[in-house]
Write a protein that holds these residues in place. Structure first.
Motif, PDB file in Angstrom:
ATOM      1  N   TRP A  89     108.952  -2.860  69.168  1.00 49.37           N
ATOM      2  CA  TRP A  89     108.334  -1.530  69.283  1.00 49.37           C
ATOM      3  C   TRP A  89     109.057  -0.644  70.288  1.00 49.37           C
ATOM      4  O   TRP A  89     109.098   0.565  70.125  1.00 49.37           O
ATOM      5  N   ARG A 116     103.239   3.433  61.220  1.00 45.91           N
ATOM      6  CA  ARG A 116     103.163   2.037  61.654  1.00 45.91           C
ATOM      7  C   ARG A 116     103.534   1.097  60.514  1.00 45.91           C
ATOM      8  O   ARG A 116     104.267   0.123  60.708  1.00 45.91           O
ATOM      9  N   PRO A 137     102.354  -6.783  65.877  1.00 47.30           N
ATOM     10  CA  PRO A 137     101.715  -5.503  65.523  1.00 47.30           C
ATOM     11  C   PRO A 137     100.721  -5.016  66.575  1.00 47.30           C
ATOM     12  O   PRO A 137     100.510  -3.816  66.726  1.00 47.30           O
ATOM     13  N   CYS A 139     101.643  -2.341  69.503  1.00 51.33           N
ATOM     14  CA  CYS A 139     101.882  -0.934  69.180  1.00 51.33           C
ATOM     15  C   CYS A 139     100.667  -0.086  69.537  1.00 51.33           C
ATOM     16  O   CYS A 139      99.548  -0.422  69.191  1.00 51.33           O
ATOM     17  N   LEU A 178     104.030   5.122  68.921  1.00 47.47           N
ATOM     18  CA  LEU A 178     104.173   5.815  67.641  1.00 47.47           C
ATOM     19  C   LEU A 178     104.607   7.267  67.848  1.00 47.47           C
ATOM     20  O   LEU A 178     105.428   7.787  67.087  1.00 47.47           O
TER      21      LEU A 178
END
Length: 64
Positions: free
Chosen positions: A3, A31, A44, A47, A52
């Motif tokens: 990320w 995403r 995941p 994040c 983002l």
């Protein structure tokens, strides 16, 4: 990629999704696009919205 590899992710998104406008994409779809990248390998849950936002900004910069 993880990320935190914001620039690398933006370059990959730019190359793999030339038809997507990074100004119009929502964070849910962004995403999903990131997690679908072949070289992406990160949890995941790591994040958040700030990551983002940074990816989206870098993607816009890459496009321009």
């Amino acid at each position: 990629m993880q990320w935190t590899d914001v620039t690398d992710i933006a370059i990959e998104l730019f190359e793999s999704h030339p038809d997507v406008d990074p100004l119009a994409i929502n964070f849910v779809d962004l995403r999903k696009h990131v997690m679908a990248l072949q070289e992406f390998d990160d949890n995941p849950d790591r994040c958040g919205e700030k990551i983002l936002e940074a990816i989206q900004a870098a993607w816009i910069e890459e496009r321009d």
